[in-house]
Each structure stands twice: as structure tokens, then as C-alpha cells.
Design a protein around this motif. Sequence first.
Motif, PDB file in Angstrom:
ATOM      1  N   PHE A  31      43.087  22.845  42.666  1.00 37.32           N
ATOM      2  CA  PHE A  31      43.756  23.973  41.993  1.00 37.32           C
ATOM      3  C   PHE A  31      43.780  25.246  42.847  1.00 37.32           C
ATOM      4  CE2 PHE A  31      41.291  21.543  38.725  1.00 37.32           C
ATOM      5  CZ  PHE A  31      42.366  20.850  38.193  1.00 37.32           C
ATOM      6  N   ALA A  32      42.734  25.443  43.643  1.00 36.14           N
ATOM      7  CA  ALA A  32      42.645  26.700  44.400  1.00 36.14           C
ATOM      8  C   ALA A  32      41.652  26.551  45.553  1.00 36.14           C
ATOM      9  CB  ALA A  32      42.173  27.826  43.482  1.00 36.14           C
ATOM     10  N   LYS A  33      41.875  27.356  46.584  1.00 39.90           N
ATOM     11  CA  LYS A  33      40.880  27.417  47.665  1.00 39.90           C
ATOM     12  C   LYS A  33      39.910  28.550  47.314  1.00 39.90           C
ATOM     13  CE  LYS A  33      40.652  28.112  52.716  1.00 39.90           C
ATOM     14  NZ  LYS A  33      39.296  27.663  52.799  1.00 39.90           N
ATOM     15  N   VAL A  34      38.662  28.172  47.114  1.00 42.28           N
ATOM     16  CA  VAL A  34      37.658  29.187  46.724  1.00 42.28           C
ATOM     17  C   VAL A  34      36.757  29.464  47.919  1.00 42.28           C
ATOM     18  CG1 VAL A  34      35.789  29.745  45.130  1.00 42.28           C
ATOM     19  CG2 VAL A  34      37.700  28.328  44.340  1.00 42.28           C
ATOM     20  N   GLU A  35      36.637  30.737  48.256  1.00 42.67           N
ATOM     21  CA  GLU A  35      35.772  31.125  49.379  1.00 42.67           C
ATOM     22  C   GLU A  35      34.718  32.109  48.885  1.00 42.67           C
ATOM     23  OE1 GLU A  35      36.110  32.949  53.881  1.00 42.67           O
ATOM     24  OE2 GLU A  35      37.940  32.692  52.721  1.00 42.67           O
ATOM     25  N   VAL A  36      33.488  31.950  49.397  1.00 40.42           N
ATOM     26  CA  VAL A  36      32.417  32.903  49.059  1.00 40.42           C
ATOM     27  C   VAL A  36      32.147  33.744  50.299  1.00 40.42           C
ATOM     28  CG1 VAL A  36      30.016  33.160  48.341  1.00 40.42           C
ATOM     29  CG2 VAL A  36      31.410  31.325  47.350  1.00 40.42           C
ATOM     30  N   ILE A  37      32.240  35.056  50.137  1.00 36.85           N
ATOM     31  CA  ILE A  37      32.046  35.970  51.267  1.00 36.85           C
ATOM     32  C   ILE A  37      30.801  36.822  50.980  1.00 36.85           C
ATOM     33  CG2 ILE A  37      33.083  37.878  52.584  1.00 36.85           C
ATOM     34  CD1 ILE A  37      35.852  36.695  51.604  1.00 36.85           C
ATOM     35  N   GLU A  38      29.758  36.624  51.782  1.00 37.26           N
ATOM     36  CA  GLU A  38      28.499  37.359  51.571  1.00 37.26           C
ATOM     37  C   GLU A  38      28.447  38.532  52.533  1.00 37.26           C
ATOM     38  OE1 GLU A  38      26.849  33.692  52.460  1.00 37.26           O
ATOM     39  OE2 GLU A  38      25.910  33.388  50.508  1.00 37.26           O
TER      40      GLU A  38
END
Length: 153
Positions: A31-38
Motif C-alpha cells: 500500500f505504501a513505502k514507509v520510512e522511519v527517519i531518526e
Amino acid sequence: MKINVIIIDKKGKDQLYAPLIEHYKKIAKPFAKVEVIELFDKEIAKAQDISPEAAQRSYTRALGKYLSGGVNIALDPSSKEVDSFEFSKLLKDSVTVNFYIGGAYGFERDFLSKCNKAVSFGKITLSHKLVKVVLLEQIFRGLTINNNHPYHK
Ligand SMILES: C[S@@+](CC[C@H](N)C(=O)[O-])C[C@H]1O[C@@H](n2cnc3c(N)ncnc32)[C@H](O)[C@@H]1O
């Protein structure tokens, strides 16, 4: 669709929750490209030792550069509570959605006013690491609601 989870946190320090985060990123892929940015640096560490206000200003400085692209949604315990169906609407009809999770001292009012919306997951305060997991599960749930997938039932 691209969803960015932007968080004030040290990179790679949350081994406890990392497998869950990877799990939700993976199952969200259809459904979506999910990215976590710390985001965390010396300035934030120093500011947190000075005062809550200095800490909040340092979070605004770090997070502010992401505000120019897409729909911006801050997670803030004192803002409007949403249920999963209202939350799913935040993901509708957008190419890029940025979610922001604050540091130990929460957000500056000025930062919140620059976001399109601020939402709460309830009156309890969750650790920022735990919020990240809850947010990723709600993102997946929201995507399944919007795509009529049985997971949300
Ligand atoms: C440890 S909390 C900060 C608590 C801070 N006293 C405040 O009021 O924001 C760190 C971050 O987790 C997120 N957070 C924690 N509990 C939350 C809740 N119930 N709803 C939404 N976001 C939450 C917020 O982004 C917050 O900035």
C-alpha cells in the motif's frame, strides 16, 4: 504513496522494538513505502540538558526541514484524540505524509502550528519508542481500512 515517520531518537538504539518496526514496514509495502527517519545530534543532547524550552527549539530545528514536502502530522498527547477510522482519513489522497514524534519534552507550539494537523493517541504519555510502534501499526491499519483489506475488521 510515501509515508515518513520522523522521530527525535538516536539511530539504531531500539533493538527491542526493531523487529516489530521492520514487520509493519514490510506488511505495509503493498500500500505504501514507509520510512522511519531518526534524528538526534549533539545540539539536541546539549539543549535537553539546558531546559525544556531549549530542547523543544532544538527539535523544531531538526524536524523543520521536512515540513516543506507533503502533509505534516504531529503526534501530540494534548491534541485531538482520533480513532482508527479518523486516523485512516489522514492517509487518504496524499502522495507524501510525514508523521512527527517529538523528543522527551514534546513539541514547541510554533512547530505544531506549522503542521497541517496534530493528533493524540489518548491522554496517556507513551515513550517515543513505543509511540513509533503504535503509529506504525495504526498506519498499517489505516492503509487496510482505505484499501478495504480484512486486517482492520
Ligand atoms: C515521551 S513523549 C513526550 C511527552 C511530553 N511531555 C509531551 O507532552 O509531548 C515523546 C513523544 O511521543 C509522542 N507521544 C507520546 N504519547 C503520545 C500520545 N498519547 N499520543 C500521541 N503522541 C504521543 C509525542 O510525539 C511526544 O512528543
